[in-house]
Design a protein around this motif. Structure first.
Motif, short mmCIF file in Angstrom:
data_model
loop_
_atom_site.label_atom_id
_atom_site.label_comp_id
_atom_site.label_asym_id
_atom_site.label_seq_id
_atom_site.Cartn_x
_atom_site.Cartn_y
_atom_site.Cartn_z
N ASP A 189 50.32 49.75 27.79
CA ASP A 189 50.87 48.58 28.48
C ASP A 189 52.39 48.50 28.37
N ALA A 244 53.03 45.57 30.98
CA ALA A 244 52.03 44.56 31.30
C ALA A 244 52.68 43.22 31.65
N PRO A 245 52.05 42.45 32.55
CA PRO A 245 52.64 41.16 32.98
C PRO A 245 52.97 40.24 31.82
N GLU A 246 52.09 40.18 30.81
CA GLU A 246 52.34 39.26 29.70
C GLU A 246 53.47 39.74 28.79
N ARG A 247 53.89 41.00 28.93
CA ARG A 247 54.97 41.51 28.09
C ARG A 247 56.34 41.40 28.75
N ARG A 248 56.36 41.24 30.08
CA ARG A 248 57.64 41.25 30.79
C ARG A 248 58.56 40.14 30.30
N GLY A 249 58.09 38.91 30.34
CA GLY A 249 58.91 37.80 29.88
C GLY A 249 59.21 37.89 28.40
N GLU A 250 58.26 38.42 27.62
CA GLU A 250 58.46 38.53 26.18
C GLU A 250 59.59 39.49 25.85
N ARG A 285 62.82 37.70 26.54
CA ARG A 285 63.10 36.68 25.53
C ARG A 285 63.56 37.29 24.22
N ASP A 314 63.46 38.61 37.75
CA ASP A 314 63.04 37.43 36.99
C ASP A 314 63.99 37.13 35.84
#
Length: 350
Positions: A229, A263-269, A272, A305
Motif C-alpha cells: 500500500d 493507499a487512500p487512507e495513507r495519502r493524507g497521513e 500530515r 490535495d
C-alpha cells in the motif's frame, strides 16, 4: 523481425557495401532501400542515421545519403596523464562530491539485446511509440509563429496551463515550471530543498536514479520501507524524528520498482506527517500517462490535495513518448517556488 534487429542487420549490410561507392557518391534512395530489403522507411532512416553517426555516411535533406569523404589525419594524441593526479586529489571532505557514480543509472539505460523487450526503464518499445503523430506535431510546432524566439523563463504559458490542469486541485499555471525531463526536475528539487550533507528520506526499495541524484548532491539517502500500500506512515514519522530530514521523495502512483499505489487512507497521513516535521514531499509522478486504459480511475496527484505547499510535484512526458523528449514540469506553492525558479534560471536560462 524486431525493429531494433532489422536496423542492426541493415546497418551491417550497408556498411559492407559502402566500398562500392566513391567518396561523395550517392547511395540508393530510401525508397529503393525499402523495396530491396523489404523493411519499413523508419528502419531505413534509423540505419542511415547510425551510419552517419559513425562518420561513414552524410545525409542531406531533400538530396539523399552520400558516402562520407575521408577525414583529415587526426592530430597526434596529447598527454592527458596529468589529469589522473588532479582528479584523484582527496575529496573525502567535499560536501558535494566531484566524482559521481553513475553505474546504477547506466545499468537501467543500457540498450537491450536484439529481440528483447525491456521493462526496467519504463520506456516504450519502438513499435509502441506514436512516431508519425509525434513527428507531425513536432513539425507543426516548429512552424508556429515565435517558435524560435525567446521563450518565457518559466516555460510556455500553454504548456504550464496544460500541466496544471493535469495535476488538478487548486494548482495554477503560475505554480508550474517547465523543465528538461524528470531527472532534471528531481535534481533541481533536491538542490532547492536539501543542503549538502543532510539526510533525505527515500522509499525502500526505490528508483536507482533517485539514489544517484541524492548522492551526487552530497545528500544521505535514508530508506523508509514500502509495502503493498505504499510507504508505511508510522515508519516515515519515525524516520523524520530520527534523522531531522526535511525532504521525503516518493512515487505514490505505481512506485518503482514495487508497483505499489499509495493507499487512500495513507495519502493524507503522509502529508500530515511531513507538515508536522516541517518537511517537503517530492512527488515523482513519472508514470501517470503510461497507464493502461483498463486500469480504472487513478488517484489524483498528492499535489492536488495539498493547500499548504508541502508537495513539490514532478510530472514528465518522457515515458509516454520517447527518451529523447525531455519535457516535464515542477509544480510548487509558496516561497519554495521562487527558489526552484532561481535554480532553473541559473542552470538552463530558458
Amino acid at each position: 523481425m524486431q525493429e531494433r534487429s532489422s536496423v542492426a542487420d541493415l546497418v551491417t549490410v550497408l556498411r559492407r557495401e559502402l566500398d562500392r561507392y566513391s567518396p561523395g557518391g550517392k547511395l540508393p534512395s530510401s525508397r529503393a532501400l525499402v523495396d530491396r530489403f523489404r523493411v519499413s522507411p523508419v528502419t531505413v532512416s534509423r540505419a542511415l542515421a547510425q551510419l552517419a553517426a559513425e562518420g561513414l555516411v552524410v545525409t542531406r535533406p531533400g538530396a539523399g545519403a552520400f558516402r562520407a569523404r575521408p577525414r583529415p589525419s587526426a592530430a597526434p594524441a596529447g598527454d592527458t596523464s596529468w589529469q589522473e593526479v588532479t582528479l584523484s586529489a582527496d575529496g573525502a571532505a567535499d560536501l558535494v562530491p566531484r566524482s559521481v557514480d553513475a553505474s546504477g543509472v547506466l545499468v537501467s539505460l543500457d540498450a537491450p539485446p536484439p529481440g528483447v523487450v525491456e521493462f526496467n526503464g519504463g520506456y516504450l518499445h519502438p513499435s509502441l511509440q506514436p512516431e508519425r503523430a509525434m513527428a507531425a506535431a513536432l513539425a507543426r510546432a516548429g512552424r508556429r509563429p515565435g517558435a524560435w524566439g525567446r521563450p518565457p523563463m518559466e516555460g510556455l504559458p500553454e504548456l504550464r496551463e496544460w500541466f496544471a490542469r493535469g495535476i488538478g486541485g487548486a494548482v495554477t499555471a503560475a505554480e508550474v515550471l517547465i523543465t528538461a525531463g524528470g531527472q532534471s526536475a528531481l535534481t533541481t528539487a533536491l538542490r532547492a530543498l536539501a543542503p549538502p550533507g543532510t539526510p533525505v528520506l527515500v522509499e525502500s526499495p526505490t528508483y536507482p536514479g533517485m539514489l544517484a541524484i541524492a548522492r551526487a548532491a552530497g545528500l544521505r539517502p535514508v530508506p523508509v520501507p514500502v509495502d503493498a500500500d505504499g510507504v508505511r506512515p508510522a515508519l516515515l514519522a519515525d524516520a523524520f524524528r530520527a534523522t531531522g530530514a526535511r525532504v521525503f521523495v516518493c512515487q505514490p502512483l505505481f512506485q518503482n520498482p514495487t508497483g505499489a499505489v499509495l493507499a487512500p487512507e495513507r495519502r493524507g497521513e503522509v502529508l500530515r506527517i511531513a507538515r508536522a516535521a516541517g518537511a517537503f514531499v517530492v512527488e515523482d509522478d513519472f508514470v501517470r500517462r503510461l497507464v493502461h486504459e483498463d486500469a480504472g480511475p487513478l488517484p489524483a496527484p498528492l499535489a492536488a490535495d495539498d493547500p499548504d505547499g508541502v508537495v513539490v510535484h514532478v510530472g514528465s512526458l518522457t515515458k509516454a513518448t520517447s527518451p529523447s523528449f525531455r519535457v516535464s514540469a515542477l509544480a510548487a506553492r509558496g516561497p519554495v517556488l521562487e527558489r526552484l525558479r532561481a535554480i532553473q534560471v541559473v542552470d538552463t536560462f530558458f
